[in-house]
Design a protein around this motif. Structure first.
Motif, PDB file in Angstrom:
ATOM      1  N   ILE A 107       0.840  -1.206   0.000  1.00  0.00           N
ATOM      2  CA  ILE A 107       0.000   0.000   0.000  1.00  0.00           C
ATOM      3  C   ILE A 107       0.871   1.251   0.000  1.00  0.00           C
ATOM      4  O   ILE A 107       0.615   2.209  -0.747  1.00  0.00           O
ATOM      5  N   LEU A 108       1.920   1.255   0.819  1.00  0.00           N
ATOM      6  CA  LEU A 108       2.810   2.418   0.888  1.00  0.00           C
ATOM      7  C   LEU A 108       3.519   2.650  -0.442  1.00  0.00           C
ATOM      8  O   LEU A 108       3.650   3.791  -0.909  1.00  0.00           O
ATOM      9  N   ILE A 109       3.965   1.569  -1.072  1.00  0.00           N
ATOM     10  CA  ILE A 109       4.682   1.713  -2.346  1.00  0.00           C
ATOM     11  C   ILE A 109       3.761   2.260  -3.427  1.00  0.00           C
ATOM     12  O   ILE A 109       4.114   3.187  -4.160  1.00  0.00           O
ATOM     13  N   TRP A 110       2.543   1.680  -3.536  1.00  0.00           N
ATOM     14  CA  TRP A 110       1.685   2.164  -4.622  1.00  0.00           C
ATOM     15  C   TRP A 110       1.163   3.572  -4.352  1.00  0.00           C
ATOM     16  O   TRP A 110       0.847   4.308  -5.292  1.00  0.00           O
ATOM     17  N   SER A 111       1.087   3.995  -3.092  1.00  0.00           N
ATOM     18  CA  SER A 111       0.664   5.366  -2.808  1.00  0.00           C
ATOM     19  C   SER A 111       1.694   6.362  -3.334  1.00  0.00           C
ATOM     20  O   SER A 111       1.336   7.414  -3.891  1.00  0.00           O
ATOM     21  N   SER A 139      -1.123  -7.609  -5.465  1.00  0.00           N
ATOM     22  CA  SER A 139      -1.157  -8.383  -4.224  1.00  0.00           C
ATOM     23  C   SER A 139      -2.430  -8.191  -3.415  1.00  0.00           C
ATOM     24  O   SER A 139      -2.787  -9.058  -2.609  1.00  0.00           O
ATOM     25  N   ILE A 140      -3.125  -7.070  -3.589  1.00  0.00           N
ATOM     26  CA  ILE A 140      -4.145  -6.682  -2.624  1.00  0.00           C
ATOM     27  C   ILE A 140      -5.328  -7.635  -2.580  1.00  0.00           C
ATOM     28  O   ILE A 140      -5.753  -8.077  -1.502  1.00  0.00           O
ATOM     29  N   LEU A 202      -2.079  10.457  -1.525  1.00  0.00           N
ATOM     30  CA  LEU A 202      -1.822  10.818  -0.126  1.00  0.00           C
ATOM     31  C   LEU A 202      -2.748  10.061   0.821  1.00  0.00           C
ATOM     32  O   LEU A 202      -2.334   9.652   1.912  1.00  0.00           O
ATOM     33  N   LEU A 203      -3.996   9.863   0.417  1.00  0.00           N
ATOM     34  CA  LEU A 203      -4.936   9.090   1.226  1.00  0.00           C
ATOM     35  C   LEU A 203      -4.424   7.659   1.424  1.00  0.00           C
ATOM     36  O   LEU A 203      -4.457   7.111   2.533  1.00  0.00           O
ATOM     37  N   ASN A 204      -3.916   7.047   0.363  1.00  0.00           N
ATOM     38  CA  ASN A 204      -3.351   5.697   0.444  1.00  0.00           C
ATOM     39  C   ASN A 204      -2.120   5.654   1.340  1.00  0.00           C
ATOM     40  O   ASN A 204      -1.911   4.685   2.078  1.00  0.00           O
TER      41      ASN A 204
END
Length: 491
Positions: A107-111, A139-140, A202-204
């Protein structure tokens, strides 16, 4: 092979069974109040990522980056090339690594990647960013499928899986409002489409840290459960006959998955759903603009699509949860309304533009019901595939075919056929018809497999209690559904 939570299951004998049954209700409530909200919000913001390109295209993204003609189709499709490239490796990593920590990192990487869309200057830059975004988002869905199977019984899964997928509909509504609002935002530094990517990114990023802190990797690591409640959590899902998780890769199980007719049926449904999703999620704005609506209203008019999905998909899960052996039937039946919607689009003149976008609950808005067959197919995989390497392989193959379908779906909308897109409509109609036929066949095949196993059990003169206990123990020993004579398929 050793299951990561097998020791907790062995502790069940230390507790009174009546006491365990009473505590099961408390454990389920805790899971529903902690696990489910995290899953639902995660799925909502992840789907916002996918829709961001669609909403951005309603503004000046296409002329600003030179994405006219088939270039936009390839920018939409390249996401799925990244998804396809990483689908199988992602599923094997989910099996090997702590699932919550791995997913939070993704999640952090794709954000960060989504925020980088703001700096894209041309067609090439968008291709690279969309490929990488697809790779890290591969992966999600399998990760969430794994988490649900770790914490919920087979009878509980359909409703809860349909609820979290329904948040795709919430994402559609939030995204439409967000796109509409940012379309009115005056900024000399950033265009509307850049604000869309930045806000969602930013939300992610913020949510990635929340996910890492709260989501457990398995029942044994759930900080919000007492030790006794962890034992109960494992005891609850033991009836799934698949254990919790083993980390060892077994090549024989991977081969069994590749040769399993159930898996073939599921991946073909995934392919059809992918074609539909690839077309609708990336070209909804283009279709609505073709009906005569402006860019801002092209995003706002997608609000009802989310409402349809958010309220109707959980109803499918409710039916599948409370009526026995109807999952395949519900999957087939729910394809009929959007199929009718496609026929409505194909047969309605452009002069009736309000009919085209949703009058009488059909046409464009109905296409977002594709989430229902997707999630029911996932549930058939999580409920009916035992053996952790086999399940990882089956899930990976499903997402490979789903990604391939998304690629095809994004590229059957030919620019020369705008705004009617007759080739695309024919392809989507064929996909829905194929899904209905395959779902019916899959049900009958699994029914025949259950009957065959029943005959073998009766020949061995085993009692029902002995059969159930043996099925559970073999699940914790990582035995596949084919090899586990006591395993029964959910239809």
């Amino acid at each position: 092979m050793r299951d990561i939570d097998a020791d907790l299951y062995l502790e069940v004998g230390q507790y009174d069974l009546e006491e365990l049954e009473r505590e099961r209700v408390v454990v389920l409530k805790k899971l529903d109040w902690i696990i489910m909200p995290i899953i639902c919000f995660t799925y909502m913001i992840q789907f916002l990522d996918k829709l961001s390109l669609n909403y951005a295209s309603a503004y000046t993204l296409i002329p600003d980056l030179g994405l006219q003609g088939q270039r936009y189709s390839w920018v939409a499709a390249i996401f799925n090339f990244g998804y396809l490239f990483w689908a199988l490796p992602a599923n094997y990593l989910i099996q090997r690594l702590p699932v919550a920590k791995y997913t939070g990192t993704m999640i952090l990487i794709w954000s960060v990647l989504l925020c980088c869309h703001v700096a894209a200057k041309d067609y090439t830059g968008m291709l690279v960013l969309r490929f990488l975004l697809g790779m890290f988002e591969a992966s999600i869905s399998p990760a969430i499928m794994t988490i649900v199977s770790m914490f919920y019984t087979r009878s509980e899964q359909p409703l809860r899986m349909c609820i979290f997928l329904a948040f795709n509909g919430m994402a559609t509504m939030v995204g439409a409002l967000l796109g509409y609002g940012l379309g009115h935002a005056g900024s000399s530094a950033l265009r509307s489409w850049q604000l869309i990517f930045l806000t969602i990114g930013l939300l992610n990023f913020v949510w990635g840290w929340v996910f890492l802190f709260v989501m457990p990797d398995s029942p044994s690591t759930a900080r919000f459960l007492t030790h006794k409640q962890k034992v109960i959590a494992v005891h609850r899902i033991a009836e799934n006959m698949i254990g919790v998780k083993t980390k060892q890769f077994q090549p024989k199980q991977a081969l069994e998955a590749a040769l399993d007719i159930k898996v073939h049926c599921a991946v073909m449904i995934g392919l059809g759903c992918g074609v539909i999703n690839g077309g609708v999620s990336n070209f909804a704005s283009a279709l609505i603009r073709g009906y005569g609506f402006s860019g801002i209203y092209a995003t706002l008019l997608q609000l009802p699509t989310g409402a349809f999905e958010f309220f109707l998909v959980p109803l499918c899960g409710l039916v599948a949860s409370y009526f026995k052996d109807v999952r395949c039937a519900v999957l087939a039946v729910i394809c009929l309304p959007p199929l009718g919607g496609l026929l409505g689009i194909r047969l309605t003149d452009l002069d009736h533009r309000w009919t085209l976008v949703g009058k009488y609950f059909r046409c464009t808005w109905l296409q977002y019901l594709v989430g229902a067959p997707v999630i029911l197919c996932w549930n058939l995989l999580t409920s009916n595939i035992a053996g952790h390497t086999k399940r990882s392989t089956a899930n990976g193959l499903w997402f490979v075919f789903y990604a391939a379908g998304n690629i095809a779906g994004a590229n059957i909308f030919f620019a020369r056929e705008s705004p009617r897109y007759y080739s695309a409509l024919a392809g989507l109609i064929a996909c829905y018809a194929g899904i209905i036929v395959i779902a019916i066949f899959m049900r009958q095949y699994m029914w025949w497999e259950n009957r065959s196993k029943d005959r073998k059990i009766r020949t061995a003169a085993r009692t029902d209690d002995a059969v159930d206990e043996q099925a559970i123990l073999e699940g914790f020993q990582d035995v596949t559904d084919k090899k586990n004579l006591h395993f029964r398929y959910c239809l």
